[in-house]
Design a protein around this motif. Structure first.
Motif, mmCIF file in Angstrom:
data_model
loop_
_atom_site.group_PDB
_atom_site.id
_atom_site.type_symbol
_atom_site.label_atom_id
_atom_site.label_comp_id
_atom_site.label_asym_id
_atom_site.label_seq_id
_atom_site.Cartn_x
_atom_site.Cartn_y
_atom_site.Cartn_z
ATOM 1 N N SER A 155 0.850 -1.181 0.000
ATOM 2 C CA SER A 155 0.000 0.000 0.000
ATOM 3 C C SER A 155 0.888 1.233 0.000
ATOM 4 O O SER A 155 2.103 1.154 0.233
ATOM 5 C CB SER A 155 -0.909 0.004 1.232
ATOM 6 N N THR A 199 1.370 -0.225 -6.787
ATOM 7 C CA THR A 199 0.792 0.410 -5.596
ATOM 8 C C THR A 199 -0.197 1.501 -5.978
ATOM 9 O O THR A 199 -1.277 1.619 -5.384
ATOM 10 C CB THR A 199 1.901 0.991 -4.711
ATOM 11 N N ASN A 202 -3.463 0.203 -7.039
ATOM 12 C CA ASN A 202 -4.308 -0.249 -5.928
ATOM 13 C C ASN A 202 -5.328 0.815 -5.545
ATOM 14 O O ASN A 202 -6.384 0.495 -4.973
ATOM 15 C CB ASN A 202 -3.453 -0.566 -4.694
ATOM 16 N N PRO A 221 -1.970 -5.495 -9.041
ATOM 17 C CA PRO A 221 -2.695 -4.571 -8.171
ATOM 18 C C PRO A 221 -3.807 -5.271 -7.398
ATOM 19 O O PRO A 221 -4.424 -6.221 -7.905
ATOM 20 C CB PRO A 221 -3.267 -3.537 -9.144
ATOM 21 N N HIS A 223 -7.089 -5.131 -6.704
ATOM 22 C CA HIS A 223 -8.249 -4.454 -7.277
ATOM 23 C C HIS A 223 -9.211 -5.524 -7.789
ATOM 24 O O HIS A 223 -8.766 -6.541 -8.353
ATOM 25 C CB HIS A 223 -7.790 -3.543 -8.433
#
Length: 394
Positions: A155, A199, A202, A221, A223
């Protein structure tokens, strides 16, 4: 003694053609005379199976989460844990062991590596990238280069806590993504471009569809709606290749909200720029560049590969891309160096692309901060404090 046992068991599997399952390897090791105790048997079984179906003596290094690169020069093994190369304690018996390991790993990926084709690129099942070169092309070889792939996502807070992204820069990156500005993550080899791009992806809203186009699948990612396309090299007959240019064109037919090219390295940059100029906002990619100011020249060179004239290339870039995010590799690790905006500059009789820093590590807001701030305001996104002029300044 251990090396002799490993060698005998390995030759037995090679001769018998039996599948090297964990149970079969343990039984074969247990059947060797002079091996006593369950601990010794299991340790040798792991070593044998690693040499038969795994990465052999390199397996512990590839399993180390701190290792990003494993390099074999002849019989010397080096690793990179983010702070430069260091010698590893791993040893090979002779160059033939390295050659056998390289050929086995490459063959398992459907590639060819022999005297007629002395170099090969491959991707291991866990995502690790492998490049191998054999003598006589590798004068002191064989040479192996392995770039590890970590499944763990990062993150933005993770990158801040480990020092990769400055606390003040994190809101700027988040604002760029939220405003659907198109950006390139640039830097040298191994500088962390892919990690930072993954990142940032994300943070794309969950209601949007991300279509990834990559030469080698590295972006992962976190997602719920990601569609990934990966290029394919030619087979041993030289047929079946699918390049990035083809995949970018296919991606445009897949209703992307965010079109992402993992690494712009060829003529596909022309199709990416064309896509970003036809309503596909918020696209992204990575690009090799030693400094933000080198980005226009790199794009020029790639545009020429796609047959795009210099003037047309700059017109496309200025209309399609807004932000350049530069990362750099240092002795302390990988760091975000600057966030810049792309602006038109008159050079002679031409309108070309200029790169103006909006934020720089250790310096804060740069001359492009106001430009980036206006872009954010126009898209309804609040301007982060790092881009605002100091209170009381003119």
């Amino acid at each position: 003694m251990n090396a002799q046992v490993v060698g005998r068991v390995r030759r037995r599997f090679a001769t018998d053609g039996v599948e090297a399952t964990p149970a079969a390897v343990v039984n074969a090791v247990r059947g060797e005379t002079g091996v006593f105790g369950n601990t010794a048997v299991l340790r040798l079984a792991d070593q044998v199976r690693g040499e038969l179906v795994g990465a052999g003596p390199l397996a512990p290094l590839l399993a180390d989460n701190s290792v990003t690169d494993v390099l074999v020069n002849g019989m010397q093994v080096w690793v990179d844990r983010g702070a430069g190369l260091q010698r590893a304690a791993v040893r090979f018996q002779d160059p033939d062991d390295v050659r056998r390991l390289a050929q086995r790993l490459v063959a398992a990926c459907g590639r060819r590596l022999d005297d007629g084709q002395p170099y090969a690129d491959a991707r291991l099942p866990d995502g690790t990238r492998l490049h191998a070169v054999l003598p006589p092309v590798a004068t002191c070889g064989p040479y192996l280069s392995l770039r590890t792939f970590r499944q763990r996502p990062f993150s933005l807070d993770d990158l801040v806590s480990c020092g990769t992204v400055a606390v003040t820069a994190a809101p700027v990156l988040a604002a760029v993504v939220r405003a659907r500005l198109a950006y390139l993550v640039t830097g040298g080899t191994g500088s962390g471009k892919t990690t930072l791009l993954s990142t940032l992806l994300n943070m794309v809203p969950r209601s949007e569809r991300i279509v990834l186009v990559e030469d080698a699948a590295e972006l992962r990612p976190v997602h719920p709606h990601v569609v990934a396309l990966q290029a394919r090299t030619a087979n041993v007959e030289g047929a079946g290749a699918v390049g990035l240019t083809d995949l970018v064109r296919q991606a445009l037919r897949m209703r992307p909200d965010r079109l992402v090219v993992g690494e712009c390295r060829g003529a596909e940059v022309v199709d990416l720029l064309g896509a970003l100029n036809t309503g596909h906002e918020g696209g992204a990619g990575t690009l090799h560049a030693n400094a933000p100011g080198d980005v226009p020249a790199r794009l020029e060179a790639l545009g020429m590969l796609g047959g795009l004239p210099r003037a047309a290339l700059h017109a496309q870039v200025l209309a399609a891309l807004q932000v350049v995010v530069q990362v750099r590799r240092t002795d302390r690790g990988r760091v975000l160096e600057s966030i810049s905006v792309l602006e038109p500059v008159v050079s002679g009789s031409e309108r070309v692309t200029g790169v103006v820093p909006a934020w720089q590590v250790g310096r804060g807001a740069g001359p492009g901060a106001a430009v980036l701030g206006r872009m954010l305001v126009e898209r309804g996104v609040a301007v982060p404090a790092a881009l605002r002029p100091p209170v009381g300044s003119a």
